[in-house]
Write an enzyme that holds these catalytic residues in place. Structure first.
Site, PDB file in Angstrom:
ATOM      1  N   CYS A 143     -25.272  -0.903 -30.922  1.00  0.00           N
ATOM      2  CA  CYS A 143     -24.767  -0.546 -29.594  1.00  0.00           C
ATOM      3  C   CYS A 143     -24.848   0.945 -29.285  1.00  0.00           C
ATOM      4  CB  CYS A 143     -23.322  -1.016 -29.446  1.00  0.00           C
ATOM      5  SG  CYS A 143     -23.140  -2.803 -29.395  1.00  0.00           S
ATOM      6  N   ASP A 182     -28.953  -4.088 -25.209  1.00  0.00           N
ATOM      7  CA  ASP A 182     -29.007  -2.979 -26.169  1.00  0.00           C
ATOM      8  C   ASP A 182     -29.680  -3.365 -27.490  1.00  0.00           C
ATOM      9  OD1 ASP A 182     -26.931  -4.590 -27.062  1.00  0.00           O
ATOM     10  OD2 ASP A 182     -25.373  -3.058 -26.883  1.00  0.00           O
ATOM     11  N   HIS A 238     -18.755   2.389 -25.106  1.00  0.00           N
ATOM     12  CA  HIS A 238     -19.092   2.560 -26.524  1.00  0.00           C
ATOM     13  C   HIS A 238     -19.864   3.845 -26.822  1.00  0.00           C
ATOM     14  CE1 HIS A 238     -19.502  -0.189 -30.329  1.00  0.00           C
ATOM     15  NE2 HIS A 238     -18.727   0.863 -30.515  1.00  0.00           N
TER      16      HIS A 238
END
Length: 491
Positions: A87, A293, A137
């Protein structure tokens, strides 16, 4: 630093205009348009390229009508790659146009430095409104902690959370309010409705907008997908890829039910988004991008479901669809040349007729859309500087439109002909009849590494370089009492 960026970024852009900005569009695009294109960028999490109806997944054929239509009326980058299938490394590469070895963003839960120059800041300084909804994130200050405006990398409208996959109890922070809020019902549905509200509010404004909608799904937990879609799949009827070993089949089928159910829910969201864009009257001059991703192994090559980070195609290949009617009409365009995470920023800048700053590692892929012959032999870099989940060695490799070549520090790991061997079962490494091909792929890999100054050293070299402190499991600790870490924080 961040406060001075409003001065620095326009200077970068001006320098780029007056000098040799990279990858200028090969022909006139939207320069004569009165308004720059809006951009709706949809980012999923852990959605592998193989798991779409338009790519022929037998479990999804006829069940993802909205994505299938997007692929039929837009640009399909058939060989899109996640530079590092995890991620945070991907997201940092997407926003900065730089490789993980350039930024130091090699693990999950790192803090992207405030002084990084990013997608949102470049577009914002060119007159765009910016918005971010969903999973972030990139802050590294705690997965459930508030991210203040100075750490949002140029995004003004904000309904986001660092990281959670509790889809039916999904929290977020809104604007400058540090109080936790909760999305109603299934999180991706609520996030999509908020994105639709953003589109409706901004469609008629003079300024164009850039909006990122980042879902956490179809990342596990899979059993939390909407029941109506889980009921469309039975474990015994799931058709697994032919490279799933017998000992993985039971658990893979169990996870696949929820994985595919999430995908059907998100396909519905894509349809709702496109309807809203059309109803707002901005379809012609809006760029829609759908990607992910990284992928999901789901038992392939005897690697457990939920695993990524490894260099096989199920992990590194991602969907990448793009639609821009004003430039490409509504015709189906398939691009064989691979596009990588650092290529996304320069590609979007070029489509908006904006200069690409020199610090960007990636390259614009617009010319591959208009003339596929120009980049048909492109090699795109994959890397995992320091794997932190599952058993895996650090690696570097290249994927082309046909071949995949990856090596570890011990030497070549695999060489596959992805056209003849779509399941990556016939490893050609060190076979005499493929000696020349292997040598050519090694040269291609070294060329890509030399472009970014990466000598491919051991993971400890990079950990020491950025002074990272890993926990006993070998990753950045994100627990409640953990100390935030990042390329600048650890100096």
């Amino acid at each position: 630093m961040k406060g001075t960026r409003s001065i620095i970024i326009p200077l970068i852009i001006c320098i780029g205009v007056l000098s040799a900005c990279k990858n200028k569009n090969p022909k006139e695009t939207v320069a004569t348009k009165a308004k720059k294109p809006n951009i709706v960028f949809v980012l999923a999490d852990q959605w592998r390229a193989q798991a779409t109806g338009y790519n022929g997944d037998p479990n999804l054929i006829g069940k993802t009508p909205n994505l299938d239509q997007l692929a039929a009326q837009g640009v399909n980058f058939k060989n899109a790659i996640s530079v590092t299938p995890a991620c945070t490394p991907f997201r940092a590469a997407f926003l900065t146009g730089q490789y993980p070895t350039t930024t130091g963003m090699i693990f999950n839960d790192l803090h992207l430095p405030e002084e990084s120059v990013t997608l949102a800041e470049l577009f914002k300084d060119s007159g765009y409104k910016t918005g971010y909804i969903g999973k972030w994130h990139l802050d590294g200050m705690g997965r459930f902690d508030y991210t203040p405006p100075e750490r949002r990398q140029g995004f003004d409208y904000w309904k986001a959370l660092e990281c959670s996959h509790d889809y039916n109890n999904l929290i977020y922070y809104e604007g400058n309010d540090s109080e936790k809020k909760k999305w109603e019902g299934y999180g991706p549905y609520a996030e999509t409705q908020d994105a639709i509200s953003y589109i409706q509010k901004n469609a008629g404004n003079e300024e164009p907008f850039l909006m990122v909608l980042a879902w956490g799904a179809p990342h596990f937990p899979h059993a939390t997908a909407p029941k109506e879609f889980q009921e469309q799949f039975n474990e015994e009827d799931i058709i697994l890829r032919g490279n799933v070993a017998d000992d993985m089949r039971e658990v893979a089928k169990k996870e696949a039910v929820g994985y595919y159910a999430h995908i059907l829910a998100l396909d519905k969201c894509i349809g709702d988004l496109e309807k809203a864009i059309d109803a707002a009257g901005i379809t012609e001059n809006t760029i829609i991008v759908f990607t992910s991703d990284h992928g999901e192994m789901l038992g392939s090559h005897s690697i457990r479901p939920k695993q990524k980070q490894v260099p096989w195609a199920e992990s590194v290949r991602i969907p990448f669809l793009l639609k821009y009617p004003a430039l490409f009409g509504n015709k189906k365009i398939e691009v064989e040349a691979p596009i990588n995470a650092p290529d996304i920023l320069p590609t979007l800048l070029t489509l908006a007729d904006l200069p690409v700053p020199e610090f960007v590692d990636g390259e614009s892929m617009v010319d591959a859309i208009t003339n596929p012959e120009l980049k048909k032999d492109k090699a795109t870099l994959v890397m995992n500087v320091s794997p932190f989940a599952g058993k895996s060695d650090e690696y570097r490799g290249v994927y082309t439109s046909r071949y995949a070549y990856v090596k570890t520090l011990d030497g070549p790991l695999f060489l596959f002909d992805n056209k003849k061997d779509t399941l990556q079962l016939d490893n050609l490494v060190n076979k005499p009849e493929y000696k020349q091909l292997q040598e050519e792929m090694e040269v291609a890999l070294q060329n890509e590494l030399s472009k970014i100054g990466d000598e491919f050293k051991s993971r400890q070299y990079y950990i020491d370089k950025w002074n990272y402190k890993l926990n006993s499991a070998g990753y950045i600790d994100y627990g409640k009492d953990s100390k935030p870490q990042g390329p600048k924080l650890n100096k």
